[in-house]
Design an enzyme around this catalytic site. Structure first.
Site, PDB file in Angstrom:
ATOM      1  N   GLU A  66     -11.215  -3.325   4.216  1.00  0.00           N
ATOM      2  CA  GLU A  66     -10.780  -4.336   5.285  1.00  0.00           C
ATOM      3  C   GLU A  66      -9.392  -4.731   5.206  1.00  0.00           C
ATOM      4  O   GLU A  66      -9.132  -5.543   5.447  1.00  0.00           O
ATOM      5  CB  GLU A  66     -11.730  -5.185   5.739  1.00  0.00           C
ATOM      6  CG  GLU A  66     -11.592  -5.707   7.214  1.00  0.00           C
ATOM      7  CD  GLU A  66     -12.484  -6.697   7.731  1.00  0.00           C
ATOM      8  OE1 GLU A  66     -12.420  -7.782   8.204  1.00  0.00           O
ATOM      9  OE2 GLU A  66     -14.000  -6.156   7.527  1.00  0.00           O
ATOM     10  N   ALA A  82       0.867  -1.315   0.275  1.00  0.00           N
ATOM     11  CA  ALA A  82       0.055  -0.111   0.031  1.00  0.00           C
ATOM     12  C   ALA A  82       0.827   1.131  -0.101  1.00  0.00           C
ATOM     13  O   ALA A  82       0.347   2.160  -0.567  1.00  0.00           O
ATOM     14  CB  ALA A  82      -0.879   0.165   1.175  1.00  0.00           C
TER      15      ALA A  82
END
Length: 279
Positions: free
Chosen positions: A153, A136
């Site tokens: 999530e 990420a």
């Protein structure tokens, strides 16, 4: 595949490496359907029997809620950060008709399983669906490559929310939007991490990271996003999750059921967050 997609895989935190490794978490009975999320249970009747069909529906509905918050992805290029087995990407393709979906995950085992699970679709529509390995905080994709970034999530695992926000701003086109679902502490009180570690194994072992919602909203603001919006959906997540666990071996007081307790005690909540990259 581009050169950036062939670069060495990113470093994986030990807890993430172990939980999403050779033992496929998505096959655990408490998940079902290849998804790994707590579900969005608003449209489901929790007073009656809850079976696997309802459980899968809750997990699909969480994706639908995020995709609706992202805005119409019709003909858009969509990136999912933390795609797991890619089940949410298939829901996106089937129901929202984007031009492309790219599923990105840090864990090579998850990507291997995703490619195997969706092998037929990848053969039929290779131009619409692909999977890449990346973190990420360091996404192996070009600048301004996507109209929409979603994440369902996964942000509770990201070690650096500021880097995630900067990378998201980089890969979004002007006018693009990020929509994310995850759980955060309700405030930045110093004792929150210890409270969660005492209640929940995933916070004690480092899989999930205890941070306030403002850690993410501030990161988006610092990365140049505008119109940062948050929606609390804990009441539609934790009660359904706990009701589903009634049929499992996880009795009251066990750590999976303590998510509802943490919510009811005002420690933890579940949120959908959206933010816009200025056009």
């Amino acid at each position: 595949m581009t050169n950036s997609e062939r670069r060495p895989g990113p470093a994986i935190r030990p807890a993430v490496r172990d939980v999403y490794g050779p033992d496929d978490l998505s096959t655990a009975p408490i998940f079902a359907g290849g998804f790994i999320n707590f579900g969005y249970w608003r449209a489901l009747d929790l007073s009656g029997a809850i079976g696997e069909a309802e459980r899968i529906r809750s997990q699909e509905d969480l994706y639908r809620h995020v995709l609706d918050a992202a805005g119409p992805p019709d003909r858009a290029s969509v990136l999912e950060v933390g795609c797991g087995l890619g089940m949410g990407g298939v829901v996106t393709l089937r129901e929202y008709h984007p031009a492309t979906v790219t599923g990105m995950d840090i864990h090579p085992d998850q990507l291997r399983r995703a490619r195997a699970t969706h092998a037929d679709l990848l053969r039929r529509e290779p131009e619409r669906l692909r999977f890449v390995q990346g973190a990420a905080e360091d996404m192996p994709v070009a600048d301004a490559a996507f109209d929409t970034v979603i994440s369902v999530e996964a942000a509770q695992h990201f070690p650096d929310l500021d880097a995630f926000a900067r990378e998201t701003a980089r890969v979004l086109r002007p006018g693009g939007r990020v929509a994310l679902a995850s759980f955060f502490t309700v405030d930045d009180a110093p004792g929150r991490p210890a409270q969660l570690a005492a209640l929940l194994e995933t916070f004690a072992n480092g899989l999930d990271i205890a941070r306030p919602l403002t850690a993410l909203t501030s990161a988006f603001g610092s990365a140049g996003f505008t119109q940062v919006r948050t929606e609390s959906i804990g009441r539609y997540v934790w009660q359904g999750w706990d009701r589903w666990l009634d049929r499992s071996s996880w009795g009251p007081g066990t750590w999976p059921r303590n998510f509802l307790r943490a919510y009811e005690e005002g420690i933890l909540d579940y949120y959908v967050i959206t933010a816009d990259r200025p056009g």
